[in-house]
Design a protein around this motif. Structure first.
Motif, short mmCIF file in Angstrom:
data_model
loop_
_atom_site.label_atom_id
_atom_site.label_comp_id
_atom_site.label_asym_id
_atom_site.label_seq_id
_atom_site.Cartn_x
_atom_site.Cartn_y
_atom_site.Cartn_z
N LEU A 130 -6.68 7.28 -0.74
CA LEU A 130 -7.23 8.39 0.06
C LEU A 130 -7.95 7.85 1.29
O LEU A 130 -7.88 8.41 2.38
CB LEU A 130 -8.17 9.24 -0.79
N GLU A 131 -8.64 6.73 1.09
CA GLU A 131 -9.36 6.07 2.18
C GLU A 131 -8.38 5.53 3.22
O GLU A 131 -8.47 5.84 4.40
CB GLU A 131 -10.19 4.92 1.55
N GLN A 132 -7.41 4.74 2.74
CA GLN A 132 -6.44 4.10 3.65
C GLN A 132 -5.61 5.12 4.41
O GLN A 132 -5.20 4.88 5.53
CB GLN A 132 -5.51 3.18 2.86
N ALA A 178 0.85 -1.19 0.00
CA ALA A 178 0.00 0.00 0.00
C ALA A 178 0.89 1.24 0.00
O ALA A 178 1.96 1.25 0.60
CB ALA A 178 -0.89 -0.01 1.24
N LYS A 179 0.44 2.25 -0.70
CA LYS A 179 1.22 3.50 -0.77
C LYS A 179 0.96 4.34 0.47
O LYS A 179 -0.16 4.40 0.96
CB LYS A 179 0.81 4.29 -2.01
N ARG A 180 2.01 4.99 0.94
CA ARG A 180 1.88 5.86 2.11
C ARG A 180 1.85 7.32 1.67
O ARG A 180 2.61 7.75 0.82
CB ARG A 180 3.08 5.67 3.04
N ALA A 181 0.96 8.07 2.32
CA ALA A 181 0.85 9.50 1.97
C ALA A 181 2.02 10.28 2.55
O ALA A 181 2.45 10.03 3.67
CB ALA A 181 -0.45 10.07 2.50
N ASP A 182 2.50 11.24 1.80
CA ASP A 182 3.46 12.22 2.31
C ASP A 182 2.66 13.14 3.24
O ASP A 182 1.71 13.80 2.82
CB ASP A 182 4.02 12.99 1.10
#
Ligand SMILES: [Mg+2]
Length: 298
Positions: free
Chosen positions: A163-165, A127-131
């Protein structure tokens, strides 16, 4: 806004892609080509990257047979560009490159290095992590009444899931326009000249990107933010010059650790041919009231 590289740092994903690519070649155990150990494969690929670095504007992500983004522009395109160079070596008759492909066709029905790089990309599972700084900026900006739209090559549902995660607040969530095919070129180059250098001559970027142009003309944004100059910013610059869009906040080149310093120098250094662009090192540079822009009237 672009997505990968703006909302995320894709360095790790890019490294994982490279590893899948390398491991697939390694798994073929090609002793006849001296490619049967990790060290040998790494040393060969390293040598190819060094050769490629000597002509940085000749390879990359292709569309319509032309380079749509330069090979070193982000960690994903680094892999795509290496594959492009390998496919070029196959055409030149390079025995190792040809040997790998012959075997790959047999074992995995992979017919080009471009396909191998697509395969490597599809192996990414994390899963991608947000900056956190990008997230904070986006939420605050939406809450202050602005509209933000993500225009990305990635699929809409993947970005919605992100965006949800990453818990973007429901009242501060950007709109998403995925599958934007910003890399997709049209038939005529409509080149933007970004530099004239003694080493590389005139460096031109294709701006005929019909899918992206359609999105921009529909959205008419006041600002555009992207981390890959060719894909994200070259067309907005042309549209601004043609008077079709004015980008009154500016055209922002998101700077990350992987951003090639040569590219930064070319587009924002002294003697730049693209004064419309502002290098975005910090999100605080981009606020409606204090927008920093080095844009000069043309
Ligand atoms: Mg990007």
């Amino acid at each position: 806004m672009d997505f990968d590289g703006v909302y995320t740092d894709p360095t790790e994903e890019g490294e994982n892609c490279s590893r899948f690519f390398r491991n697939k070649i390694l798994s073929l155990g090609l002793s006849e080509f001296n490619l049967d150990s990790e060290a040998k494969v790494d040393s060969w690929l390293g040598e190819l990257r060094a050769r490629q670095a000597a002509s940085p504007f000749s390879y990359g992500w292709r569309s319509e047979g032309r380079v749509s983004a330069f090979t070193f522009e982000d960690p994903f395109i680094r892999n795509i560009g290496l594959a492009d160079f390998l496919d070029h070596l196959v055409e030149e008759g390079n025995p190792r490159a040809k040997g790998i492909l012959t075997r790959l066709k047999k074992t995995d029905k992979i017919g080009s290095f471009g396909k191998l790089s697509e395969w490597s990309f599809l192996q990414l599972k994390h899963a991608k992590r947000a900056d956190p700084f990008a997230k904070k900026w986006v939420e605050e900006t939406i809450r202050s009444g602005h509209e933000i739209v993500i225009v990305s090559n990635s699929a809409t549902d993947k970005i919605e899931e992100f965006l949800e995660q990453n818990k973007f607040a429901p009242d501060a969530r950007p709109k998403v326009r995925g599958g934007a095919r910003k890399f997709g070129l049209g038939k005529s180059p409509r080149p933007l000249i970004i530099a004239k250098t003694p080493e590389n001559g005139e460096i031109r970027i294709d701006t005929d990107r019909p899918f992206y142009e359609e999105a921009l003309m529909e959205l008419k944004p006041d600002a555009v933010v992207g981390d890959v100059f060719c894909l994200d910013l070259s067309l907005p610059i042309r549209l601004k010059r043609e008077g079709k869009l004015n980008f009154k906040w500016g055209i922002f080149y998101r700077h990350r650790d992987y951003t090639p310093s040569a590219m930064v120098d070319l587009v924002t250094g002294r003697g730049t041919q693209v004064p419309e662009v502002t290098l975005l090192r910090e999100w605080s540079q981009l606020t409606p009231s204090t927008t920093v822009s080095n844009s000069k009237p043309l």
